[in-house]
Enzyme design. Sequence first.
Site: not given
Lengths: 144, 482
Positions: B236, B405, B382, B330, B386, B203, B206
């Site tokens: 992430h 998170h 994706m 996180h 977000s 997961n 970019l």
Amino acid sequence: MKKYKFLEDITTSDAAFEAYGSSYGELFENAGIALGELCTHLKHIIPKISKNIRIEKENIENLLFSFLEEIIFLKDTEMLVFSRINCNIQKKNGKWKLEAVLSGDKINPKIHKLGTDVKAPTKHLFKIEKLPNKTYRCRVILDI
Amino acid sequence: MNVNLFEKIDTAVWKLPKSYRKDMKKDVHFIATEKLLKDMEEHVLDQASNVASLPGLAGPVSVMPDAHFGYGFPVGGVAAFDLDKGVISPGGIGFDINCGVRLLTTNLDQSVVKPKIKGLVSNLFGAIPTGIGKGGLVRLGKKELKEVMVKGVLWAVSKGMGWNEDLKNIEAEGRIKNANPDHVSDKAIKRGLNQLGSLGSGNHFLEIQEVEAIFDEYSAKHMGIYNKGQVVVMVHCGSRGFGHQIATDYLRLFENAMGKYNISVPDRQLACAPFSSPEGQNYYSAMACAANYAFCNRQILTHGIRRVFSDTFGKSPENLGMNLVYDVAHNIAKVEKYKIGGETKKLVVHRKGATRSFGSGQEELPEKYRDIGQPVIIGGSMETGSYLLLGTKKAHELTFASTAHGSGRTMSRAKAKRMVRGEKLQRKMRKEGIYVISASMSGLAEEAGVAYKDINEVVKSVSLADISKPAASFKPIGNIKG
């Protein structure tokens, strides 16, 4: 006998498999192959680079755990995945000993179909059992 | 989940009392809308109850709305322990120590970026190592890796891979100070040597996004978010194999050490040691090494991203306004101060799949954020989007300054791979205006939006509970994955 199968309903964010064998040695080989198959299609990995490993542990569960850790370690440090695995397991003086030859090749993203980057075996629902038909089964959840 | 087990104590806050199980020492607070609570897997309840049985808890355990099953702690679990009477548990931090996320701005509009999105994403995919079998942008010797473990982002900036002003916009300024490389195994070091500056897989992502909505103009401006359509970049990823090995090493050590301290746990993945014990302190200092490696990893990737944008758009990253909004962990344990029974105490807060959510006035925050609160980044799947939010003072009272998170998985990877074909998903996403390149098509299938909870419902939960407030939302336009 089936060598391994991937489990669908046992973990949400990671990978899980069961492996099988008529002996501990075969069980470990098939567990190692299952792990490798998560990383890439092993049929395209020519077994041209070999690594010998020796592990000794106080019980068979820890031996399998350390064996899978070692495969992941070699993936990360030498970029290797293994398509052929031979394991010899013996119990001597109360300790479980593994001698294995792992054969494979460096992962090449240009020619190999990439799967998942396996990061660590976990102890969650981790189990080795001897079945009524005298074969062996293990269950492993891997953090990815 | 059976909602009748809970007592609703506030909007989107549900209490599972400690009387639910006789070994529980504290209540558990679930932060969720009723819909998310009902849909949450039963295992989360069991795992949260297990956490609530650990010794030395300073207050209720918290479970975030994106929670799902994890190892030991549920992912989305928060627990704070007394430093003297409490424990530290690697399962409460996670295997991927300091898996975290950062957000970069640009001053580009989507109308300028979208015509070049294929080239931009291809260039990023070529420049940023992703997926299995790829080493990092930086190859280290042992001595240098030890410097990274101690200095974190400062190491990257000193090597020209970052701006000085990046430092203050990172949790702990990208460097947790008690790191001690002596407590990191040789095995972990070997795994860390060639992975610094790599994205990983699963997961991790970019993602290039455009601002979809701004909910709080004043705060958004403070964070560098000015207009709808403005392009931002979200990264992430975590501490790679290095952090995983440290977690594995200490889980093994703690399993064997618990007997010494008369600790027994209902789940061996909750193996722990007293925080103040040598084992506890050694793990905490090794965890800090992994955390600093992860902060440094995200910084090096940022350097790579800035270069690609600069090459693609023909301007320097400074002239493109590629500033770091914030970087949050996180999966981490932090020593922080809280008011417990009228007294201010230092506690070790475990956040696993949970983000720190400091409200306004906190000294650790950079000056420009001190009157608005800490930026919080909650990443969706994706295919969705977000959010950028702000921490609140209420979070300090309710969840030891923690919030969600991400959107949380609802479907196993194996099932997602069976239901979704990666190539088909990629084509579908491209038709929907999201240009994605993945090193692994099966990996892409695993990350399909259908495998995740509804991010809007997660954000609604944290907002209703007032543990973070939305400032802006983003939608994806480009993505690279491993």
